[in-house]
Motif scaffolding. Structure first.
Motif, PDB file in Angstrom:
ATOM      1  N   PHE A 183      -5.269  -9.121  -1.640  1.00  9.98           N
ATOM      2  CA  PHE A 183      -3.281  -9.330  -0.859  1.00  9.98           C
ATOM      3  C   PHE A 183      -2.477  -8.918  -1.173  1.00  9.98           C
ATOM      4  O   PHE A 183      -2.572  -8.327  -2.948  1.00  9.98           O
ATOM      5  N   THR A 184      -2.075  -7.510  -0.887  1.00  7.92           N
ATOM      6  CA  THR A 184      -1.015  -7.166  -1.273  1.00  7.92           C
ATOM      7  C   THR A 184       0.327  -6.823  -0.463  1.00  7.92           C
ATOM      8  O   THR A 184       0.716  -7.225   0.819  1.00  7.92           O
ATOM      9  N   ARG A 185       0.863  -7.136  -1.481  1.00  4.65           N
ATOM     10  CA  ARG A 185       2.782  -7.096  -0.742  1.00  4.65           C
ATOM     11  C   ARG A 185       2.696  -5.802  -1.257  1.00  4.65           C
ATOM     12  O   ARG A 185       3.226  -5.572  -2.394  1.00  4.65           O
ATOM     13  N   LEU A 186       3.945  -4.599  -0.090  1.00  2.00           N
ATOM     14  CA  LEU A 186       3.929  -3.928  -0.456  1.00  2.00           C
ATOM     15  C   LEU A 186       5.962  -3.012  -0.034  1.00  2.00           C
ATOM     16  O   LEU A 186       6.183  -3.728   1.054  1.00  2.00           O
ATOM     17  N   GLU A 193      -3.681 -10.433  -6.413  1.00  2.00           N
ATOM     18  CA  GLU A 193      -2.601 -10.798  -5.448  1.00  2.00           C
ATOM     19  C   GLU A 193      -2.279  -9.606  -6.225  1.00  2.00           C
ATOM     20  O   GLU A 193      -1.354  -9.337  -7.065  1.00  2.00           O
ATOM     21  N   VAL A 194      -1.684  -8.864  -5.387  1.00  2.00           N
ATOM     22  CA  VAL A 194      -0.861  -7.340  -6.094  1.00  2.00           C
ATOM     23  C   VAL A 194       0.145  -7.173  -5.370  1.00  2.00           C
ATOM     24  O   VAL A 194       0.664  -7.487  -4.014  1.00  2.00           O
ATOM     25  N   ASP A 195       1.563  -7.391  -6.006  1.00  2.00           N
ATOM     26  CA  ASP A 195       2.760  -6.928  -5.631  1.00  2.00           C
ATOM     27  C   ASP A 195       3.321  -5.527  -6.138  1.00  2.00           C
ATOM     28  O   ASP A 195       3.546  -5.216  -6.981  1.00  2.00           O
ATOM     29  N   VAL A 196       3.328  -4.653  -4.987  1.00  2.00           N
ATOM     30  CA  VAL A 196       3.607  -3.288  -5.233  1.00  2.00           C
ATOM     31  C   VAL A 196       4.799  -3.485  -5.200  1.00  2.00           C
ATOM     32  O   VAL A 196       5.388  -3.308  -3.972  1.00  2.00           O
ATOM     33  N   SER A 249       6.079   2.862  -1.287  1.00  2.00           N
ATOM     34  CA  SER A 249       4.815   2.252  -2.107  1.00  2.00           C
ATOM     35  C   SER A 249       3.988   2.379  -1.457  1.00  2.00           C
ATOM     36  O   SER A 249       3.720   3.337  -0.271  1.00  2.00           O
ATOM     37  N   LEU A 250       2.941   2.685  -2.324  1.00  2.00           N
ATOM     38  CA  LEU A 250       1.658   3.160  -2.034  1.00  2.00           C
ATOM     39  C   LEU A 250       0.505   2.264  -2.579  1.00  2.00           C
ATOM     40  O   LEU A 250       0.018   1.783  -3.573  1.00  2.00           O
TER      41      LEU A 250
END
Lengths: 251, 426
Positions: free
Chosen positions: B235-238, B207-210, B242-243
């Motif tokens: 799973f990523t939230r941008l 899980e990545v929160d950017v 952001s990139l």
């Protein structure tokens, strides 16, 4: 150098005879031209000699310095010293022009049991040769023939010829799609490669290329055969009178 | 009814083999996830998103044993200065790992990060849970419930080198589940590398929160072990501006399902996901991607290339969902396969669902053989049939590899692909 005897070729997929007994000898150091109307079999001859799929040789032979070309894979023919400058050079997305040339140079060297060219030597040589043909660094970096103009593609063919240093060069309609300036540049590139040990077979529909690449011998091809052979003046005759007179004369 | 009962039995059979780590801040999220798994049930063949990929070996209680593969190559990413974190069959290997300290980033392990008010508490299972709608991903929820370890990476600055998660495979029957959390603060930037066979069966969730203006680069290598079975989820939230750039190379593997669920929630954000895979024989590779545009002026790219031969199967399911109000969306999706023979197959399901009226979205999917004209051109220049095929294969994969921003990493991947191809044809 290149010796073609009684060569008969059909299209593999359809029962169509294209070459009906071609005889031709190209000596080292000489430039032979083949002229002829559309559909006479000129390009088929170049493809059969370089090993393209889709053609069936039903009779005759073709040898390069005594090696049976027809028995070899396309890459083996190249390593034996045969080079075809394509009428329609192929675009290859994703393969850099430089990578392509270096792979080709080293593949041929390896096949001949020679040492591979170092990256530094290759770079030095290609830069010099590209400069003569007005090929800039960007064209060397781009994928093979991608986004090249017609003239750039043909110059790129000559660059490959210059780098690979073949013994026998076949130029298939190299003048097609070129304006006069581009044709001159290409012709200069070819002339620079003329030497005693190298043979040329220049296939063309028009005489104008032969103003710039002076042939020693001119052949007229029609309906799968060479019907007339002569000196450079034969090309001029075609230029003035078209093919009709010659065809009528032979018939 | 009978099928539902069967599914429930299968789900309970799987759950009964696992034990949930007890205590700590993640416990409520784990319990919650377990309830999700029970409600959804594990994937079945008839599920819409499992039509092309048989879930059996991923959902059965015991993993199919996988032989240990000795590749004899230099370690992946060996030429890159990086911080190594090693897991063997899912267990942290302190001896093989570097010291977990690096400026601009705080690295902890899920299994040992015990403080009650841990920053990861707000993220653990959160993005996974969001990603369950509209498409259920029960294996990801299973992972949230039962993952035994993983890394928690809080990126506050711009660490000088990438972090490399290395997964070693030691036991032929290992069944590993790791759950990673990456949180990038505003303006932060980092590169995460992943590689290694991991286990006989491997289930990962990342899980990545950017946050706004942060940049996350992810480069992953799966290969060349033949018997690997893996289900991975990113799973990523941008946030705004952001990139995300995520690239995966996959070589061989009996079963690989890579799911990628991305939500663009801040304006002007950008997400690029790409994959290059090469499969020979008993190879099943599935890329399932879901990108949601929920903000203005965002861009997303999906570039997937698969080279298949000797009966290999490639699957691509990619979706772009543009929500109402997500104007000026620029969405691009391409999935292509190069079929080197008539036995292999490529199954693609591209989807677009758009609820905004000022967007540019395109998608394309193709299957083809080696370009015979190009092959002859190369051979006529003296390049052998095998070498020419490799060159064209590599060229085909290049568009996906180009999505990696770092030139060093691009070259590392191209170098590997090229040596693998050479060996295969040699």
């Amino acid at each position: 150098m290149l010796s073609i005897k009684n060569l008969h070729v059909e299209l593999e997929d359809e029962d169509k005879k294209i070459l009906k007994g071609v005889d031709l000898e190209v000596e080292a150091g000489k430039v032979h031209a083949i002229m002829g109307p559309n559909g006479s079999g000129k390009s088929t001859l170049s493809y059969v000699l370089s090993g393209k799929d889709g053609y069936e040789v039903t009779d005759g032979s073709a040898t390069l310095e005594g090696n049976d070309l027809l028995d070899l894979e396309p890459e083996e023919r190249a390593a034996a010293g045969l080079f075809l400058a394509f009428q329609y050079p192929v675009e290859i997305p994703g393969v850099g022009n430089m990578t392509f040339l270096r792979t080709a140079v080293n593949a041929q060297r390896k096949a001949r049991g020679e040492e591979e060219m170092s990256a530094a030597d290759f770079l030095k040589e290609i830069r010099a040769k590209a400069k003569d043909l007005k090929i800039d660094a960007d064209m060397l970096k781009r994928p093979v023939n991608m986004g090249f103009s017609g003239g750039e593609k043909k110059r790129n063919e000559i660059l490959q010829m210059a780098m690979l240093e073949p013994k026998m060069c076949i130029l298939d309609e190299t003048d097609s799609g070129l304006d006069v300036d581009a044709m001159k540049l290409v012709a200069e590139g070819v002339n620079a490669l003329r030497n005693e040990g190298r043979g040329f077979l220049v296939i063309t529909h028009y005489q104008r290329l032969l103003d710039h690449i002076k042939p020693d011998v001119v052949h007229i091809m029609s309906d799968g055969r060479i019907i007339k052979t002569g000196g450079p003046e034969l090309a001029l005759e075609v230029e003035h009178n078209g093919y009709a007179d010659i065809l009528a004369e032979v018939a | 009814m009978a099928e539902a009962k069967l599914q429930e039995t299968a789900t309970e059979a799987m759950i009964s083999t696992l034990s949930m780590p007890q205590g700590g801040w993640a416990q409520p999220a784990r319990e919650d996830a377990l309830a999700r798994v029970r409600a959804m049930g594990l994937p079945q063949r008839r599920d819409e998103y499992w039509k092309f990929t048989r879930p059996d070996t991923l959902t059965q209680a015991e993993p199919v044993p996988a032989a240990i593969f000795e590749h004899g190559d230099a370690p992946m990413f060996d030429g890159i200065d990086r911080l190594r974190i090693v897991f063997a069959d899912g267990e942290f290997d302190a001896d093989a790992s570097d010291d977990l300290s690096l400026e601009g980033v705080k690295i902890e392990r899920l299994a040992t990060a015990m403080s009650d008010l841990h920053w990861a508490r707000d993220l653990y299972g959160t993005l996974e849970k969001n990603g369950q709608n509209p498409v259920p991903r029960p294996l990801a929820a299973l992972n949230t419930a039962f993952a035994t370890d993983g890394v928690l990476i809080h990126v506050t600055g711009r660490p000088s080198k990438p972090i490399n998660l290395i997964y070693k495979h030691k036991s032929e029957t290992s069944d590993a589940m790791l759950h990673h959390i990456v949180k990038l603060d505003a303006g932060a930037e980092m590169t995460l590398l992943e590689n290694g066979p991991a286990a006989a069966r491997f289930n990962t969730v990342m899980e990545v929160d950017v946050a706004d203006t942060a940049r996350f680069h992810h480069v992953r290598a799966q290969g060349r072990d033949h018997e690997r079975r893996a289900a991975t989820h990113l799973f990523t939230r941008l946030g705004t501006e952001s990139l995300l750039k995520s690239f995966t190379v996959t070589v061989n593997g009996a079963m690989t399902r890579n799911e990628c669920v991305i939500e663009l929630t801040g304006d002007d954000a950008s997400a690029h996901v790409a994959g290059a895979s090469v499969g020979d024989g008993d190879f099943h590779h599935d890329d399932t991607v879901f990108i949601t545009h929920d903000a203005v002026n965002c861009e997303s790219r999906q570039v997937y290339k698969k080279v298949l031969r000797n009966g290999a199967t490639g699957v691509f399911q990619g979706k772009i969902l543009v929500k109402e109000g997500a104007q000026k969306t620029d969405g691009y999706q391409i999935s292509q396969s190069l079929l080197l023979d008539g036995d292999s197959q490529f199954l693609a399901k591209p989807e677009l669902e758009i609820y905004a009226d000022d967007v540019a979205c395109s998608h394309g999917s193709t299957s083809g053989a080696i370009d015979e004209e190009a092959l002859f051109y190369l051979r006529a220049r003296g390049v052998s049939h095998a070498e020419a095929t490799d060159l064209l294969t590599l060229a085909f994969l290049a568009e996906a590899v180009e999505e990696i921003e770092s030139e060093n990493l691009r070259e590392e991947i191209i170098g590997r692909l090229s040596s693998w191809l050479e060996r295969r044809s040699g």
